[in-house]
Write a protein that holds these residues in place. Structure first.
Motif, PDB file in Angstrom:
ATOM      1  N   HIS A   1       1.198  -1.244   0.514  1.00 34.36           N
ATOM      2  CA  HIS A   1      -0.327  -0.030  -0.355  1.00 34.36           C
ATOM      3  C   HIS A   1       1.453   1.553   0.136  1.00 34.36           C
ATOM      4  O   HIS A   1       1.679   1.155   1.074  1.00 34.36           O
ATOM      5  CB  HIS A   1      -1.027  -0.006   1.386  1.00 34.36           C
TER       6      HIS A   1
ATOM      7  N   GLU B   1      -3.493   5.217   4.929  1.00 34.12           N
ATOM      8  CA  GLU B   1      -4.237   5.436   3.824  1.00 34.12           C
ATOM      9  C   GLU B   1      -5.202   5.491   3.929  1.00 34.12           C
ATOM     10  O   GLU B   1      -5.690   6.510   2.430  1.00 34.12           O
ATOM     11  CB  GLU B   1      -3.598   4.021   2.208  1.00 34.12           C
TER      12      GLU B   1
ATOM     13  N   HIS C   1      -8.042   4.701  -2.638  1.00 34.89           N
ATOM     14  CA  HIS C   1      -9.429   4.722  -2.311  1.00 34.89           C
ATOM     15  C   HIS C   1      -9.243   6.681  -3.165  1.00 34.89           C
ATOM     16  O   HIS C   1     -10.160   7.299  -2.838  1.00 34.89           O
ATOM     17  CB  HIS C   1     -10.091   5.064  -1.369  1.00 34.89           C
TER      18      HIS C   1
ATOM     19  N   ASP D   1     -11.028  -3.964  -4.721  1.00 31.89           N
ATOM     20  CA  ASP D   1     -11.444  -3.008  -3.721  1.00 31.89           C
ATOM     21  C   ASP D   1     -12.624  -1.912  -3.427  1.00 31.89           C
ATOM     22  O   ASP D   1     -11.471  -1.462  -4.160  1.00 31.89           O
ATOM     23  CB  ASP D   1     -10.072  -2.509  -2.369  1.00 31.89           C
TER      24      ASP D   1
ATOM     25  N   GLU E   1     -10.629 -10.035   3.756  1.00 31.04           N
ATOM     26  CA  GLU E   1      -9.051  -9.027   5.057  1.00 31.04           C
ATOM     27  C   GLU E   1      -8.785  -9.877   6.080  1.00 31.04           C
ATOM     28  O   GLU E   1     -10.149  -9.801   7.424  1.00 31.04           O
ATOM     29  CB  GLU E   1      -9.556  -8.142   4.157  1.00 31.04           C
TER      30      GLU E   1
HETATM   31  O1  FHN Z   1     -10.559   0.388   2.917  1.00 34.10           O
HETATM   32  C1  FHN Z   1      -9.610  -0.442   1.917  1.00 34.10           C
HETATM   33  C2  FHN Z   1      -8.225  -0.914   3.365  1.00 34.10           C
HETATM   34  O2  FHN Z   1      -7.484   1.067   2.795  1.00 34.10           O
HETATM   35  C3  FHN Z   1      -7.095  -1.256   2.831  1.00 34.10           C
HETATM   36  O3  FHN Z   1      -6.773  -1.877   1.407  1.00 34.10           O
HETATM   37  C4  FHN Z   1      -7.957  -3.147   2.358  1.00 34.10           C
HETATM   38  C5  FHN Z   1      -6.872  -4.209   2.158  1.00 34.10           C
HETATM   39  O4  FHN Z   1      -7.847  -5.318   2.154  1.00 34.10           O
HETATM   40  N1  FHN Z   1      -8.952  -2.766   2.370  1.00 34.10           N
HETATM   41  C6  FHN Z   1     -10.117  -1.776   2.683  1.00 34.10           C
HETATM   42  C7  FHN Z   1     -10.193  -2.570   4.194  1.00 34.10           C
HETATM   43  O5  FHN Z   1     -11.287  -3.117   3.508  1.00 34.10           O
END
Ligand code: FHN
Length: 441
Positions: free
Chosen positions: A45, A56, A105, A204, A260
Motif C-alpha cells: 500500500h 491510507e 481510494h 477493493d 481480509e
Molecule cells: O479500505 C481498504 C483499506 O484501505 C485496505 O486497502 C484494505 C486491504 O485489504 N481493504 C479496505 C478495507 O476493507
C-alpha cells in the motif's frame, strides 16, 4: 406486471449478474493453479498518503478536501525507491508475487495514466512511473505482479452519488457515475496494456455503495457494471486473475476470493460476516503491524513466529497469504518489516517444501495446528502442542511411514479408537514455530 418490475428492480441493483456464464480460459485455469501453488505474496500500500504517515485513509479520516489533498503530490519525491530492492526483499522472503496499489481510494494513480494527470508522472517532482519499474524488475526476477485497484474514488467528481465514505471532501453535488466507470475501465485498460503480463487485479471499495440490505448483502445502491469491467479484463489478458474484496460471496467472472484479516471461514474482524468460502482459489491478506499504508505511530508489529504460523494456517485452510508493507514516502521499506521478512525467508528456505504446491490437508484445522498435502505427502503442522504424542483423526489412505520433516527422525504411528496417534521422538520445543510431521501415504 408489478412483480416483474419489482424483480427487475431488485436484480438491476444487484451485482449478482456480473459476468454471467463466465467460462475461465485454459490459461486462466492454469494461472489459478499456479496462484494456489505460490502460496505467499507481498501486498504493497503506497501512495501520496504515505507523506502524512497516518495510513491510507487519511484523506477521509481527516476530511481533507480534494483541493487541499491535491497539494500532496508536489511533495512526493521517493528518490530512495528501488524496485530491485523491493522485489529482492519479497523474493528472499519466499514470496512468489507482489500486489501493489495502482490506485487507492484517494484516486491518485501510481503510474503514468493518459486519461488523468492526477498521477505520479504528471503531478510529482519524481516524474517516474514506479509501476513500470516494478513490472520490469518483477519480470527480471520471475516474480508475478498484481495490481490493487480501488473501485471507490474520493477524488473523481464523477464518483457520484457518493457512497458510505468520501462525503464532504469539497466535490460538487453532481457527477456522472457511468462516466466514472468508463474512466476506471480506461485506467484498467492502461494497466493491462502497458505493463506486460499482469497476474491479477485486486479490486477493493465495492462495499462503498453497498445498500446494506441484510437479506441481500450483494445489493448495491449503484450498478458497478462488474459485467463490463470483468469482461474487459478477461478480453485484454485472459490469464489475469480477478479478485474483488467485496466481503460477500464471489460474483461470476471472479477467479479468486480474498479474505481480509481472516482465514477462510473465520470472521474475527467482522469483514467476513456476509462472506462464504467458495471453490475459487483463496487468499488471506494481513498487515505486519496494524496499518496498510505507512503509519509512523503504528507499533503493533506481529512477531515473525506469529506471521509464519499465520502463513501455515492459511495454507492449512487452502489459502494463500498476502502480507502487507506500507512503504515510507521516500520509497524505503521500514527496517522492522525488512527484518521480519528476512526471518520468514529463512524459515521458508528450510520448510517451503511443506507449503509451496500444497493444498489444505486431509486433517482439518485444529487448535494444535493444520495439515497440508501434496502428491502422496501429508504434512502435519504442529503449531501449538506441548506433548510428544498427538492424536489425529483417521485418514482415508494408509500411512506408510512418518518422520519429523526437519531432521527425518522417525515418528511412530499407532491406531487408536479416535484415529491415529503420532509419537514423536520428543515434545515440540516451547519456542518451536512449527513442528512438521511428514507422512508418506
Ligand atoms: O479500505 C481498504 C483499506 O484501505 C485496505 O486497502 C484494505 C486491504 O485489504 N481493504 C479496505 C478495507 O476493507
Amino acid at each position: 406486471m408489478r412483480i416483474l418490475s419489482l424483480l427487475f428492480a431488485s436484480l438491476f441493483l444487484s451485482s449478482a449478474w456480473a459476468q454471467t456464464g463466465y467460462q475461465p480460459t485454459a490459461e486462466n485455469l492454469t494461472a489459478r493453479k499456479t496462484f494456489q501453488d505460490d502460496k505467499f505474496g507481498l501486498f504493497i500500500h503506497w501512495g501520496v498518503y504515505s507523506l502524512l504517515s497516518s495510513g491510507e485513509w487519511v484523506m477521509n479520516d481527516r476530511q481533507i478536501p480534494v483541493h487541499d489533498y491535491e497539494k500532496l503530490p508536489a511533495f512526493f519525491n521517493p528518490t530512495a525507491f528501488d524496485a530491485k530492492a523491493w522485489v529482492s526483499m519479497a523474493k528472499n522472503a519466499g514470496m512468489k508475487y507482489i500486489t501493489i496499489t495502482s490506485k487507492h481510494h484517494d484516486g491518485f494513480a501510481m503510474y503514468d495514466s493518459k486519461v488523468s494527470d492526477y498521477d505520479i508522472v504528471d503531478r510529482t517532482p519524481y516524474k517516474k512511473d514506479v509501476l513500470k519499474a516494478l513490472a520490469d524488475e518483477c519480470r527480471a526476477q520471475g516474480i508475478k505482479l498484481f495490481f490493487y485497484h480501488s473501485h471507490l474514488d474520493w477524488h473523481s467528481p464523477d464518483y457520484y452519488p457518493r457512497g458510505r465514505t468520501g462525503q464532504n471532501l469539497g466535490r460538487p453535488d453532481s457527477g456522472d457515475f457511468n462516466k466514472y466507470l468508463t474512466y476506471m475501465d480506461t485506467q484498467l485498460t492502461e494497466l493491462l496494456t502497458n505493463y506486460g503480463p499482469i497476474g491479477g487485479i485486486w479490486f477493493d471499495g465495492w462495499w462503498d455503495q453497498q445498500a446494506g440490505d441484510k437479506a441481500d448483502p450483494r445489493k448495491t445502491k449503484l450498478d458497478w457494471h462488474l459485467d463490463r469491467t470483468y469482461s474487459l479484463i478477461h478480453k485484454l489478458q485472459p490469464a489475469t486473475l480477478i479478485g474483488n474484496n467485496h466481503h460477500v460471496a464471489p460474483f461470476p467472472g471472479e477467479d479468486f476470493q480474498m479474505f481480509e484479516k481472516d482465514l477462510p471461514g473465520q470472521n474475527k474482524t467482522g469483514f467476513s460476516a456476509e462472506s462464504e468460502v467458495s471453490q475459487l482459489p483463496l487468499e488471506t491478506c494481513e498487515t505486519m503491524n496494524g496499518a496498510w499504508g505507512f503509519n509512523i505511530n503504528d507499533r503493533k508489529y506481529k512477531s515473525t513466529k506469529d506471521l509464519i504460523q499465520y502463513l501455515v494456517k492459511a495454507a492449512g485452510h487452502n489459502a494463500n497469504f498476502l502480507l502487507n508493507v506500507g512503504p515510507m514516502p521516500d520509497g524505503r521499506i521500514q527496517p522492522e518489516f525488512v527484518k521480519t521478512l528476512g526471518e520468514m525467508g529463512q524459515w521458508m528456505q528450510q520448510n517451503g517444501e511443506t507449503i509451496y504446491g500444497t493444498r489444505g490437508g486431509p486433517v482439518a484445522a485444529h487448535d494444535w495446528g493444520v495439515s497440508t498435502a501434496k502428491g502422496n505427502k501429508v504434512y502435519v503442522h504442529i503449531l501449538n502442542w506441548p506433548d510428544k504424542q498427538l492424536s489425529i483423526p483417521a485418514l482415508s489412505g494408509k500411512i506408510k511411514s512418518a518422520r519429523l520433516f526437519a531432521d527425518k527422525r522417525p515418528v511412530k504411528i499407532s491406531q487408536s479408537a479416535e484415529g491415529i496417534v503420532l509419537t514423536m521422538p520428543a515434545a515440540p520445543a516451547d519456542d518451536a514455530i512449527d513442528t512438521i510431521v511428514e507422512l508418506d501415504m
